[in-house]
Design a protein around this motif. Structure first.
Motif, short mmCIF file in Angstrom:
data_model
loop_
_atom_site.label_atom_id
_atom_site.label_comp_id
_atom_site.label_asym_id
_atom_site.label_seq_id
_atom_site.Cartn_x
_atom_site.Cartn_y
_atom_site.Cartn_z
N THR B 473 -8.04 1.44 -34.79
CA THR B 473 -7.36 0.46 -33.96
C THR B 473 -6.45 1.15 -32.96
N LEU B 474 -6.91 1.28 -31.74
CA LEU B 474 -6.05 1.83 -30.69
C LEU B 474 -6.05 0.87 -29.49
N SER B 475 -6.20 -0.42 -29.78
CA SER B 475 -6.25 -1.39 -28.68
C SER B 475 -4.85 -1.89 -28.38
N PRO B 476 -4.47 -2.08 -27.15
CA PRO B 476 -5.20 -1.69 -25.95
C PRO B 476 -5.08 -0.18 -25.72
N ILE B 477 -6.18 0.41 -25.40
CA ILE B 477 -6.26 1.87 -25.42
C ILE B 477 -5.46 2.50 -24.28
N LEU B 484 3.01 7.75 -25.17
CA LEU B 484 3.14 9.14 -25.58
C LEU B 484 3.25 10.08 -24.38
N ASN B 485 3.12 9.51 -23.19
CA ASN B 485 3.32 10.27 -21.96
C ASN B 485 2.39 11.47 -21.86
N PHE B 486 1.09 11.20 -21.82
CA PHE B 486 0.14 12.29 -21.58
C PHE B 486 -1.07 11.73 -20.83
N THR B 487 -1.87 12.61 -20.27
CA THR B 487 -3.05 12.16 -19.56
C THR B 487 -4.29 12.65 -20.30
N PRO B 488 -5.01 11.74 -20.89
CA PRO B 488 -6.21 12.14 -21.62
C PRO B 488 -7.36 12.39 -20.64
N VAL B 489 -8.21 13.37 -20.97
CA VAL B 489 -9.40 13.58 -20.14
C VAL B 489 -10.50 12.60 -20.54
N VAL B 490 -10.48 12.18 -21.80
CA VAL B 490 -11.44 11.18 -22.25
C VAL B 490 -10.65 10.10 -22.98
N SER B 491 -10.94 8.87 -22.66
CA SER B 491 -10.29 7.78 -23.37
C SER B 491 -11.32 6.68 -23.55
N ARG B 492 -11.76 6.48 -24.76
CA ARG B 492 -12.85 5.53 -24.96
C ARG B 492 -12.70 4.72 -26.22
N SER B 493 -13.22 3.52 -26.14
CA SER B 493 -13.25 2.67 -27.31
C SER B 493 -14.70 2.36 -27.63
N PHE B 494 -15.12 2.65 -28.84
CA PHE B 494 -16.53 2.46 -29.19
C PHE B 494 -16.73 1.13 -29.89
N LYS B 495 -17.89 0.55 -29.61
CA LYS B 495 -18.24 -0.67 -30.35
C LYS B 495 -18.97 -0.26 -31.61
N GLY B 662 7.45 -9.16 -25.30
CA GLY B 662 6.49 -9.96 -26.08
C GLY B 662 5.17 -9.23 -26.25
N ASP B 663 4.75 -8.57 -25.19
CA ASP B 663 3.49 -7.84 -25.24
C ASP B 663 3.54 -6.75 -26.31
N PHE B 664 4.65 -6.03 -26.30
CA PHE B 664 4.74 -4.94 -27.26
C PHE B 664 4.78 -5.46 -28.69
N LEU B 665 5.54 -6.54 -28.88
CA LEU B 665 5.64 -7.08 -30.24
C LEU B 665 4.30 -7.57 -30.74
N THR B 666 3.58 -8.27 -29.85
CA THR B 666 2.27 -8.77 -30.27
C THR B 666 1.32 -7.61 -30.52
N PHE B 667 1.35 -6.67 -29.61
CA PHE B 667 0.50 -5.48 -29.78
C PHE B 667 0.77 -4.82 -31.13
N ASP B 668 2.05 -4.68 -31.42
CA ASP B 668 2.40 -4.01 -32.67
C ASP B 668 1.97 -4.82 -33.89
N ALA B 669 2.21 -6.13 -33.83
CA ALA B 669 1.84 -6.97 -34.98
C ALA B 669 0.34 -6.97 -35.19
N LEU B 670 -0.39 -7.08 -34.10
CA LEU B 670 -1.84 -7.20 -34.23
C LEU B 670 -2.49 -5.88 -34.65
N ARG B 671 -1.90 -4.77 -34.25
CA ARG B 671 -2.50 -3.51 -34.70
C ARG B 671 -2.27 -3.35 -36.20
#
Lengths: 574, 771
Positions: B473-477, B484-495, B662-671
């Motif tokens: 669970t890394l949504s929203p990715i 975390l303040n970094f730039t990933p070269v690959v960032s993907r969510s697999f089905k 609100g976004d962060f709280l919901t994000f945190d609760a749902l993860r």
């Protein structure tokens, strides 16, 4: 138990001094005056009821026993405790007397049939008309006794009476807190507090009172009261304090537990668990109520412990006793044994590792291990049967050699027939291994024989067999072919058995050479019966007929099926 | 199976592979090629770990000239064991196919408590006393003393290990903690020190997050790791929380009292050192004395902290990588170089903190203002503060203190001082006189809480070539790179490619009486809701076989609801069907409860496990296969929004990253919720149901934050169910799952790839993958 009492035959009787001896079977009163002939014996099971004077009333401590014959015996005790002791004793003895008749039946079912068993037999006969017929034929014509008849059909009489289950006894998942105060102390909950020291120090009654007192204190959640009471009463404190035995056990179990569940190991792998490290009050951590209060126990802990005890089951106590002390001692012993087992950690370790590796593997990414069995899915039984024969044919020759050949299988069967002759019929008519061996070797032989016969009649496999066996094999081949449609192993083995019987008696081969026709076979059986009556010794006769009858029925069914199948097939072809 | 991904030959220990595993490997390889960081979300139950391990080890094999090291971080020790278990399987496979060249050294690393084999040391209750008991036997001065005094107890395992010196090496292989202990016992070498020593030679290291993220540990454990390492954070959905926890400290009254006692003891030690020197002078004989040591220390401190390394080989203390590099070269400020001066400074600090704790109101302050007021009122400079932690460690070493566990309070205070002196932003200081949930109990606390997750993880991103952050669970990715303040070269969510619909998520909004259910604050104590929740479980336990897991929003809520169920007889009804086990705050008890729970599922009795979202169980225990056929999430596990710390963090997030509250709280609760329900499935052969029992889940803004693989199975018809409808669906689902099915996938959708499929794909290109 012996008590000094005064015996009175009626209320007004001044009474005779003497001593009262109590045993489980009877009460014995011996007067002090040896000349007096007032000796009294009362069998316990004759006692109908007992009355006694209440403590605190003005009357002296009297115990009044009424016998079943209506006679009264009054004993005056020296003091109340004596009387209560006697009363309790008699109550217990009475309870035992009541239980005993029931126990007798359970222990010796062969000699004394319970009503239930009769009912069961009756029901079976009613439901099964064939059985009824047989019963009529044998039992009523006095060929067999009732017991003999049923002893061969034990299976029908329900499994319980035959084998005693060795499975663990489950416990009902009911909690001690659910028990009302009025019930006595025999609960489903086995408490770990039962150490031998405690038990020896206390009487039974004290123990349970204290235990429930402690439980009550827990339930009130009033820690102050609990603390006060614990301070006053050392023994009560034992129950109220967190259990050292439990803690020790927990540590031991942790060592044996699954490492993938070991959350204790996490503690101490980081610094956030340390006091004052990490975030304290952001709401994710719940308020932890002061834990230093030892006298408080949560419902959650109780539930966990309860479930653990239930899961452990009652198997460890095979003592069928009502005496809680014996139970407790047995429990402690059993625990020690399991602890000793725990010392041998190698096995446990191995098992742990296996469990882990099983958990790490992904089952559906690899071919299934350990289970080379194909799932049994029979759509057309004939296909199933023929495919099996095909398999055998395709086997390499080397493999065949390892299996027993027909002769050996026959030999086995003959042996078991001999055994039957010697000892009579046993519950499985033939040992399952033997019947399986015979069956499979026959299947193999027949299919090979048929195959070879079809291809090259001159060099038949059969030619290599002795002549008598050859006939049998041919016959059995046909027979079994028909049998295959009933797809019942049991019936087939009956068939084979019969076949062997015939060859044994030399009835079949010599008298009835017309066996080539399968259809004729059915008609033969009555004749066989006849022939047997002439040639077979009379003591064997009923055993043979016992065999023939179900065999005949099975055959009837088989042929019926075979015919209809044949019709269907011919219809298909046309 | 063996197959090629571009130029890398991958050795994968199974006959088949899921298509998403293959894709995962492809993406991972791209990240490794680019020598960059990546972020990969893949559903639970698709074999993330084995895919990851097998690609990275294969990658290493294909580049023999520049072998990479794998540093695998797990959340918990038992996950570490599981990972090593999978690695063992893989290693066996690779060695079988490649021979000895595939041999690697892989080991797990943990604290002394989990690795020690000395029974006397192990008898200590907790981790810190184990540490102290170990130091008492292994510290260099103790060992030196023992040459004169034979009564000094040493640890045989450590002595043997020291004697073996350079020869004390682990042969190649995969070592779980258990294996390390067995090896150590066998050879008579201390497994803990051996493992620590072997880190520099190991190809794969598996350890806890803390060993990289917590500056107090990272300094001395992970210092020597090379740049060419791949760092993997598994189950990283909570990584931001771990980061901020690693840099947060709080001080209570008891801490201050303990610290004061510690200082008294230190003071005594110092005095006695000087006392000894006087006696020695009286006697007139010269000897290297304690006072001499203190003087030597002073000289060292003048030269700077960077030289501490030479102090004394095995006794290295915790270093702080969070400190900028130049500070390490700086000399320790003059006013704390002398031991007694340092003690004075600490006394003043304690006094100041004591005064600050004596507050009646909640106070919130930034580190900058706190430091300046500390300077004006107690006369302690920012630079002095910054060095507190290291100065204390140095002093304790000099004084040869082995009872380190007794000195925890003063260490905490110094830790606090160093953090507050080092960071000017990303932190706040919050002083609360009591917990607002229990205002009647005075419990003042001064908290230094970190809000910026990037601070702790920054050194990791900077130091290592590739950092892989992965979880179910890394949504929203896109949120994680910002946090975390970094730039990933690959960032993907697999089905997840499904062979059959093996998960069945449902949203239950109403009870059997059609009244809404929720754990919203105004509804959670409503007896109707509690009863409806109970009835749901009663019905479910009677139709679901084997294991059922329930998650509640918090311990206190669980406590309350179970008590109510007990009173109303609901619990009894549940217990008629299944045994009940509960997570408590006591880890030992919880572990035993879990063990029993599994046994109850194994033997067919069936059981229910009550647990807490965000709890230890939710974080790391799998309820796969028959251990969990149904998981019920009671309520939405929001954080306690009135918490001052959470408020401060939300503010910080809003100001710095423009993330709405609100976004962060919901994000945190749902993860958290997704994490809880995700425990139920482990492979595609597995199946399980998930019930979200709260009416709020039916709202789109909440629901849409769930990971895609759950959402894709959440049918519209299952969004607004009542208890009886849920029961009906559950029955149907269980019946369907009991049927045999084709593992390889049906109707043209391949969900299980064989060697041939992969070869075909290699010809036609990955795009043609049929799912």
């Amino acid at each position: 138990m012996e008590k000094r009492v005064k015996y009175k035959s009626s209320v007004k009787d001044p009474g005779t001094l003497g001593s009262l001896e109590l045993s489980e079977v009877m009460l014995l009163f011996v007067p002090n005056d040896p000349k007096s002939d007032l000796k009294l014996k009362v069998q316990t099971h004759n006692i109908k009821s007992q009355k006694y004077t209440k403590e605190g009333s003005n009357k002296p401590p009297w115990l009044n026993l009424t016998s079943k014959q209506g006679r009264c015996h009054i004993f005056e005790f020296e003091n109340y405790p004596d009387m209560h002791a006697c009363r309790d004793f008699i109550t217990k003895a009475l309870a035992k007397c009541e239980e005993e008749p029931n126990k007798l039946v359970v222990l010796t079912p062969a000699e004394q049939l319970s009503m239930a068993e009769f009912e069961l037999r009756f029901k079976l006969l009613r439901e099964n008309s064939e059985l009824q017929k047989l019963h009529k034929q044998f039992v009523e014509s006095k060929v067999l006794t009732e017991d003999e008849f049923w002893s061969t059909r034990k299976k029908l009489l329900g499994k319980d009476s035959i084998r005693k289950s060795k499975q663990q006894m489950g416990l009902k998942s009911m909690m001690v807190s659910g028990i009302k105060p009025s019930t006595d102390g025999r609960t489903n909950r086995v408490t770990f507090n039962l150490t031998s020291e405690i038990i020896f120090q206390m009487t039974e009654k004290d123990f349970w009172t204290k235990y429930f007192r402690a439980e009550y204190l827990y339930s009130t959640k009033n820690t102050a009261v609990a603390a006060a009471e614990a301070a006053e009463d050392e023994e009560l404190a034992v129950f109220l304090k967190p259990d050292e035995i439990l803690a020790q056990e927990a540590r031991q179990k942790m060592r044996r537990g699954d490492p993938t569940l070991d959350m204790d190991a996490d503690q101490g792998d980081d610094y956030t668990h340390l006091m004052d490290h990490g975030i304290q009050r952001d709401g994710t951590n719940d308020i932890i109520e002061p834990q230093n209060d030892q006298l408080k126990r949560s419902l959650l802990q109780d539930l966990n412990r309860h479930a653990a005890v239930v899961l452990e089951g009652r198997c460890i106590i095979d003592v069928q006793s009502e005496d809680t002390r014996i139970v407790a001692e047995a429990l402690t012993r059993a625990k020690q044994v399991s602890k000793a087992d725990g010392e041998i950690t190698k096995d446990a370790n191995q098992e742990r590792l296996e469990r882990m590796s099983r958990a790490t593997e992904m089952e559906d990414l690899q071919a299934p291990q350990n289970f080379p069995l194909a799932p049994l899915s029979i759509k057309d039984p004939r296909d199933y049967f023929e495919s099996q024969q095909g398999n055998i044919l395709s086997e390499p020759r080397g493999a065949k050699a390892s299996k027993r050949n027909v002769h050996e299988a026959y030999g086995l069967l003959k042996e078991s027939i001999l055994v039957i002759r010697m000892t009579g019929l046993s519950d499985p008519l033939i040992k399952p291994e033997v019947s399986f061996e015979v069956f499979s070797s026959l299947t193999r032989t027949i299919s090979t024989a048929k195959n070879i016969l079809g291809k090259n009649p001159q060099e038949s496999f059969l030619d290599r067999l002795p002549k008598s066996t050859k006939d049998e094999v041919i016959h059995v081949g046909k027979l079994k072919d028909a049998m295959s449609n009933t797809y019942s192993l049991l019936d087939v083995s009956y068939g084979i058995l019969l076949q062997i019987f015939f060859s044994e008696c030399r009835v079949v081969v010599e008298t009835y050479s017309i066996w080539s026709s399968v259809y004729g076979f059915r008609n033969i059986i009555p004749n066989v019966n006849q022939a047997m009556k002439q040639s077979v010794q009379s003591d064997l006769r009923h055993q043979v007929s016992l065999l023939v009858r179900p065999m005949q029925q099975a055959l009837d069914a088989a042929f019926q099926h075979y015919e209809s199948d044949l019709q269907r097939r011919t219809a298909k072809i046309t | 199976m063996i197959f090629k991904i571009e130029d890398v030959t991958v050795y994968f220990p199974y006959d088949n592979i899921y298509p998403e595993q293959y894709e995962y490997m492809v993406e991972l390889k791209r990240a490794l090629d680019a020598k960059g960081h990546c972020l990969l979300e893949m559903p639970t139950g698709t074999g993330k770990t084995i895919a990851l391990l097998s690609l990275i080890t294969s990658y290493r094999l294909s580049r023999p000239d520049s072998p990479i090291k794998l540093v695998y971080c797990t959340r918990t020790v038992h996950e570490m064991e599981k990972t090593l278990g999978e690695l063992k399987l893989l290693h066996d496979y690779q060695v079988r196919h490649l021979g000895t060249q595939a041999k690697i050294l892989a080991l797990g690393l943990s604290s002394r408590k989990n690795l020690c084999v000395n029974t006397k040391v192990l008898a200590a209750e907790n981790r810190d006393s184990v540490d102290a008991a170990c130091r008492k036997r292994t510290a260099s001065w103790v060992r030196a003393l023992s040459t004169e005094n034979p009564n000094v107890e040493l640890c045989d395992f450590f002595e043997n290990y020291e004697k073996a010196a350079e020869n004390a090496l682990l042969p190649p292989g995969v070592y779980t903690l258990e294996d390390l202990r067995a090896f150590g016992k066998n050879r008579g070498w201390c497994p803990y020190f051996l493992a620590r020593h072997m880190i520099q030679f190991a190809n794969v290291i598996v350890y806890s997050y803390q060993y990289l993220l917590d500056p107090k540990v990272a300094g001395f454990i992970s210092k020597e790791l090379q740049k060419e390492s791949v760092v993997v954070f598994d189950e990283a959905h909570n990584i931001d929380n771990v980061c901020i926890e690693a840099l947060s400290v709080s001080v209570r009254r008891v801490t201050l009292e303990g610290a004061n006692r510690n200082l008294n003891k230190i003071r005594q030690e110092i005095d006695s050192s000087y006392y000894i020197i006087e006696i020695v002078q009286l006697v007139g004989r010269f000897k290297a004395t304690d006072a001499g040591r203190l003087r030597a220390e002073y000289n060292r401190l003048v030269e700077g902290l960077a030289l501490r390394g030479d102090l004394s080989g095995g006794d290295q203390w915790l270093a702080n990588p969070a400190l900028p590099h130049d500070i390490l070269k700086e000399a320790v400020p003059g006013n704390i170089r002398r031991a007694e001066h340092f003690v004075h400074v600490l006394r003043r600090l304690l006094q100041y903190l004591g005064v600050r704790l004596d507050t009646e109101n909640v106070e919130k302050e930034s580190p900058v203002s706190f430091v300046s007021s500390l300077n004006s009122q107690a006369g302690i400079e920012q630079k002095t503060l910054k060095f507190c932690y290291d100065r204390l460690q140095s002093l304790m070493l000099t004084l040869e203190i082995t009872d380190t566990d007794e000195f925890l309070p003063i260490q905490t205070v110094c830790d606090f001082a160093t953090l507050v002196g080092t960071y000017a932003r990303g932190f706040s200081i919050i002083i609360e006189p009591y917990d607002e949930r229990m205002p009647h109990i005075p419990d003042p606390i001064l908290q230094l809480s970190c809000h910026d997750a990037s601070l702790a993880i920054k050194p990791v991103f900077d130091r290592f070539q590739s950092v892989v952050i992965t979880s179910g669970t890394l949504s929203p990715i896109d949120l994680y790179p910002r946090l975390l303040n970094f730039t990933p070269v690959v960032s993907r969510s697999f089905k997840m490619s499904m062979t059959r619909d093996c998960i069945c998520p449902m949203v239950l909004t109403r009870g059997s009486d059609q009244l809404p259910v929720s754990t919203k604050f105004d509804m959670r104590s409503d007896p109707g809701v509690v009863r409806n929740y109970g009835k749901l479980l009663v019905e479910m336990v009677s139709i679901v076989p084997d294991g059922v897991v329930c998650f509640f929003v918090s311990y206190s809520y669980m406590d309350g609801i179970i008590a109510t169920w007990n009173e109303t007889g609901i619990l009894k009804e549940i217990m008629q069907q299944k045994l009940v086990f509960i997570e408590t705050q006591d880890v030992v008890e919880t572990t035993l409860a879990l063990d029993n729970y599994r046994r109850a599922c194994d033997c067919g009795r069936g059981a229910v496990f009550f647990s807490v979202a965000r709890g230890k169980v939710a974080e790391g225990i799998d309820f796969d296969r028959h251990y969990g056929r149904l998981v019920v999430m009671y309520g939405v596990p929001f954080q306690y929004t009135l918490s001052k710390i959470l408020r401060a963090r939300l503010e910080y997030l809003h100001d710095t990253f423009q993330i709405k509250e609100g976004d962060f709280l919901t994000f945190d609760a749902l993860r958290q919720a997704a994490q809880c329900v995700g425990r139920v499935i482990r492979s595609k052969a597995d199946y399980g149901m998930m019930i979200f029992a709260d009416k709020r889940y039916s709202r789109h803004d909440k629901r849409s934050k769930l990971p895609g693989w759950i959402l894709s199975h959440l049918r519209d018809a299952h969004l607004n169910l009542s208890t009886d409808m849920a029961i009906h669906i559950a029955r149907e689902f269980l019946r369907k799952m009991a049927q045999p099915y084709d593992k390889a996938g049906t109707m043209g959708r391949k969900t299980l790839l064989t060697q041939e499929d992969l070869e075909k794909m290699a010809e036609t290109g990955v795009q043609d993958m049929a799912y």
